[in-house]
Write a protein that holds these residues in place. Structure first.
Motif, mmCIF file in Angstrom:
data_model
loop_
_atom_site.group_PDB
_atom_site.id
_atom_site.type_symbol
_atom_site.label_atom_id
_atom_site.label_comp_id
_atom_site.label_asym_id
_atom_site.label_seq_id
_atom_site.Cartn_x
_atom_site.Cartn_y
_atom_site.Cartn_z
ATOM 1 N N VAL A 165 37.678 68.952 65.281
ATOM 2 C CA VAL A 165 38.447 69.950 66.032
ATOM 3 C C VAL A 165 37.860 71.346 65.814
ATOM 4 O O VAL A 165 37.762 72.140 66.750
ATOM 5 C CB VAL A 165 39.929 69.892 65.620
ATOM 6 C CG1 VAL A 165 40.717 71.037 66.266
ATOM 7 C CG2 VAL A 165 40.533 68.548 66.012
ATOM 8 N N LEU A 166 37.457 71.650 64.578
ATOM 9 C CA LEU A 166 36.853 72.954 64.293
ATOM 10 C C LEU A 166 35.567 73.131 65.098
ATOM 11 O O LEU A 166 35.335 74.192 65.701
ATOM 12 C CB LEU A 166 36.563 73.069 62.798
ATOM 13 C CG LEU A 166 35.989 74.409 62.309
ATOM 14 C CD1 LEU A 166 36.966 75.550 62.562
ATOM 15 C CD2 LEU A 166 35.643 74.331 60.821
ATOM 16 N N ALA A 167 34.733 72.086 65.133
ATOM 17 C CA ALA A 167 33.465 72.160 65.867
ATOM 18 C C ALA A 167 33.680 72.281 67.373
ATOM 19 O O ALA A 167 32.831 72.837 68.085
ATOM 20 C CB ALA A 167 32.615 70.929 65.557
ATOM 21 N N PRO A 181 41.511 80.871 58.894
ATOM 22 C CA PRO A 181 41.022 79.769 59.740
ATOM 23 C C PRO A 181 41.888 78.514 59.666
ATOM 24 O O PRO A 181 41.923 77.732 60.621
ATOM 25 C CB PRO A 181 39.615 79.493 59.177
ATOM 26 C CG PRO A 181 39.680 79.939 57.756
ATOM 27 C CD PRO A 181 40.636 81.097 57.723
ATOM 28 N N LEU A 182 42.592 78.314 58.542
ATOM 29 C CA LEU A 182 43.319 77.068 58.340
ATOM 30 C C LEU A 182 44.528 76.933 59.262
ATOM 31 O O LEU A 182 44.736 75.868 59.860
ATOM 32 C CB LEU A 182 43.767 76.973 56.878
ATOM 33 C CG LEU A 182 44.532 75.718 56.478
ATOM 34 C CD1 LEU A 182 43.671 74.471 56.632
ATOM 35 C CD2 LEU A 182 45.026 75.842 55.027
ATOM 36 N N ALA A 183 45.335 77.979 59.380
ATOM 37 C CA ALA A 183 46.554 77.876 60.197
ATOM 38 C C ALA A 183 46.240 77.511 61.651
ATOM 39 O O ALA A 183 46.823 76.561 62.188
ATOM 40 C CB ALA A 183 47.356 79.168 60.117
ATOM 41 N N THR A 215 38.584 74.863 53.775
ATOM 42 C CA THR A 215 39.421 74.838 54.974
ATOM 43 C C THR A 215 39.610 73.407 55.468
ATOM 44 O O THR A 215 40.740 72.983 55.774
ATOM 45 C CB THR A 215 38.798 75.707 56.082
ATOM 46 O OG1 THR A 215 38.686 77.057 55.623
ATOM 47 C CG2 THR A 215 39.641 75.680 57.351
ATOM 48 N N ILE A 216 38.536 72.650 55.522
ATOM 49 C CA ILE A 216 38.600 71.261 56.013
ATOM 50 C C ILE A 216 39.403 70.383 55.059
ATOM 51 O O ILE A 216 40.248 69.574 55.484
ATOM 52 C CB ILE A 216 37.185 70.687 56.208
ATOM 53 C CG1 ILE A 216 36.443 71.432 57.333
ATOM 54 C CG2 ILE A 216 37.245 69.199 56.508
ATOM 55 C CD1 ILE A 216 37.061 71.283 58.689
ATOM 56 N N VAL A 217 39.172 70.525 53.757
ATOM 57 C CA VAL A 217 39.882 69.696 52.771
ATOM 58 C C VAL A 217 41.387 69.969 52.829
ATOM 59 O O VAL A 217 42.204 69.039 52.842
ATOM 60 C CB VAL A 217 39.331 69.951 51.356
ATOM 61 C CG1 VAL A 217 40.228 69.314 50.303
ATOM 62 C CG2 VAL A 217 37.921 69.392 51.223
ATOM 63 N N GLU A 259 34.032 83.865 61.932
ATOM 64 C CA GLU A 259 32.766 83.120 61.905
ATOM 65 C C GLU A 259 33.024 81.629 61.701
ATOM 66 O O GLU A 259 32.414 80.783 62.360
ATOM 67 C CB GLU A 259 31.878 83.618 60.753
ATOM 68 C CG GLU A 259 31.154 84.925 60.977
ATOM 69 C CD GLU A 259 30.289 85.243 59.764
ATOM 70 O OE1 GLU A 259 29.638 84.333 59.223
ATOM 71 O OE2 GLU A 259 30.282 86.414 59.341
ATOM 72 N N VAL A 260 33.911 81.310 60.757
ATOM 73 C CA VAL A 260 34.243 79.909 60.481
ATOM 74 C C VAL A 260 34.843 79.254 61.719
ATOM 75 O O VAL A 260 34.472 78.138 62.101
ATOM 76 C CB VAL A 260 35.207 79.806 59.279
ATOM 77 C CG1 VAL A 260 35.713 78.376 59.109
ATOM 78 C CG2 VAL A 260 34.513 80.286 58.005
ATOM 79 N N LEU A 261 35.760 79.946 62.363
ATOM 80 C CA LEU A 261 36.421 79.389 63.552
ATOM 81 C C LEU A 261 35.454 79.215 64.718
ATOM 82 O O LEU A 261 35.698 78.400 65.613
ATOM 83 C CB LEU A 261 37.584 80.292 63.956
ATOM 84 C CG LEU A 261 38.797 80.232 63.014
ATOM 85 C CD1 LEU A 261 39.709 81.426 63.238
ATOM 86 C CD2 LEU A 261 39.561 78.926 63.209
ATOM 87 N N ARG A 262 34.387 79.973 64.704
ATOM 88 C CA ARG A 262 33.373 79.855 65.760
ATOM 89 C C ARG A 262 32.270 78.865 65.392
ATOM 90 O O ARG A 262 31.264 78.760 66.091
ATOM 91 C CB ARG A 262 32.766 81.224 66.054
ATOM 92 C CG ARG A 262 33.705 82.123 66.863
ATOM 93 C CD ARG A 262 33.104 83.488 67.065
ATOM 94 N NE ARG A 262 33.785 84.218 68.129
ATOM 95 C CZ ARG A 262 33.645 85.523 68.358
ATOM 96 N NH1 ARG A 262 32.859 86.254 67.575
ATOM 97 N NH2 ARG A 262 34.289 86.101 69.347
#
Length: 423
Positions: free
Chosen positions: A293-295, A94-96, A272-274, A258-261
């Motif tokens: 941005v993720l949300a 998810p981070l990249a 990931t956020i940190v 799931e995280v990206l969604r």
């Protein structure tokens, strides 16, 4: 005239190696004129005697110079991330795309799993059609068009490290901080990113078992980055419990999606956020909020483009296991411990990892965690779900898990982010 035996003797006796000695021995070993047994002896001398900061910086530079550097013609600021390895550590996935969606370029050259720690490339190869091997031209084009690429390192990057890594693996010199740090940083600096964030893990599922060891490694890594002009930050993070609720290959890809969604486990989202904030700060984009941005869904859109650009189908069904075995909670109470190392070994035995680099992995193999430490469980409820295509592997996985789980009346609280090390 420099001779290998003189370099070995000097380090054996605790002397500081000169820049000339280091550059010569690394270059000669890469060319094959220093024998394997001689480099094995030098690696053991370094393991026992150590190196100072100047020696480590020069050793890293010599390994970089043993090959080529990526020359990335990219119109965005470049920043990379590296993890020292853990259990359930799917953060790169998810981070990249998240950092790319925030405006940076992320050239993430990743590796494969060995033993109890998973490999990012093995996970992504669960996606039908996805390919890891890209040329420098393909990497550059994808960075400009998508903003993120996760792929295998090109052959020309730090060939000395490839040779030395294999030698360390069979000579019991893996745990040397100078050799670990120079191995990591030679590849990362050769990638050409202007900034680098390191996730240095500590705990049972990490290579650095104690915070003191992790702190020493983190400081060494950051100092190497500074010596080579790469803005570098390191975070110490907990790896006593697996990250997230999925350990394996396809199951970790599913959790990353799931995280990206907008969902996913809290600890995966938090880390990931940190890490994204640290990467964006190094890229000069500190004003961008990665959580927002993720949300927004933009990171998921970037993920889909990133996977498609490498031949994968982001909408395709992921592999499913032929056999599932459920481990139940032994009694009522709070799950007080779930040992990361034991879970990693169990997933490896189920087929998610490999014992040798040439071994294949099962993409459907892995473990789903139905409870994490601190959560209430009831006797007989599903605690762990073991996935494999080889039912005969379950017994070995259960042996690994024999002492991994404790249910009690209270659970210790551990922060995920322990500290930050900066230049």
């Amino acid at each position: 005239m420099i001779a290998a035996v003189d370099v070995i003797r000097a380090k054996r006796d605790g002397e500081r190696l000169t820049d000339e000695q280091i550059n010569w021995v690394v270059g000669a070993y890469t060319r094959g004129t220093v024998a394997e047994e001689q480099m094995a002896a030098l690696a053991m001398a370094i393991f026992l005697r150590g190196m100072d900061a100047g020696e480590i910086a020069t050793w890293t530079g010599a390994m970089i110079d043993s090959g080529s550097r990526l020359s990335l013609a990219v119109d965005r600021p470049t920043v990379d991330k590296h993890s020292t390895g853990g259990v359930g550590d799917k953060i790169t996935l998810p981070l990249a795309p998240l950092v790319a969606a925030c405006g940076a370029a992320v050239p993430q050259l990743s590796g494969r799993g060995l033993g109890h720690t998973g490999g990012t490339l093995d996970k992504l190869e669960s996606i039908p059609g996805w390919r890891a091997a890209l040329s420098t031209e393909e990497i550059t084009r994808q960075l400009n068009e998508v903003g993120a690429v996760v792929c295998a390192a090109t052959e020309g990057l730090a060939p000395a490290d490839r040779k030395l890594y294999a030698l360390r693996d069979v000579t019991s010199t893996v745990e040397s901080i100078p050799l670990i740090a120079s191995s990591i940083m030679s590849k990362k600096i050769a990638e050409g990113s202007a900034g680098l964030v390191l996730d240095v893990k500590t705990g049972s599922g990490a290579f650095m078992k104690t915070p003191e060891q992790a702190r020493e490694l983190a400081r060494t890594l950051v100092d190497i980055g500074a010596a080579h002009g790469v803005a570098t930050t390191a975070l110490l993070t907990d790896m006593s419990t697996p990250l997230g609720r999925a350990v394996g290959n396809a199951v970790e890809v599913a959790e990353a999606v799931e995280v990206l969604r907008g969902g996913g486990p809290e600890d995966v989202v938090e880390l990931t956020i940190v890490l994204a904030r640290e990467m964006l700060a190094l890229a000069g984009l500190a004003e961008v909020d990665p959580a927002r941005v993720l949300a927004s869904g933009k990171a998921y859109e970037t993920w889909c483009r990133m996977i498609s650009a490498q031949g994968g189908d982001p909408e395709a069904a992921l592999p499913r296991p032929a056999h599932v075995h459920v481990v139940e909670a032994p009694r009522d109470g709070l799950l007080s411990r779930l040992d990361a190392y034991a879970v990693g070994v169990a997933a490896w035995r189920l087929g998610a990892g490999r014992a040798r680099r040439e071994d294949a992995v099962q993409h459907a193999a892995g473990i789903l965690l139905h409870a994490k430490p601190g959560e209430q469980v009831s006797a007989g409820q599903p605690l762990l779900e073991l996935h494999t295509d080889t039912p005969g592997a379950v017994a070995g996985a259960l042996d690994a898990l024999a002492d991994a789980v404790e249910v009690g009346d209270r659970a210790p609280t551990r922060p995920l982010i322990l500290e930050t090390v900066r230049a």
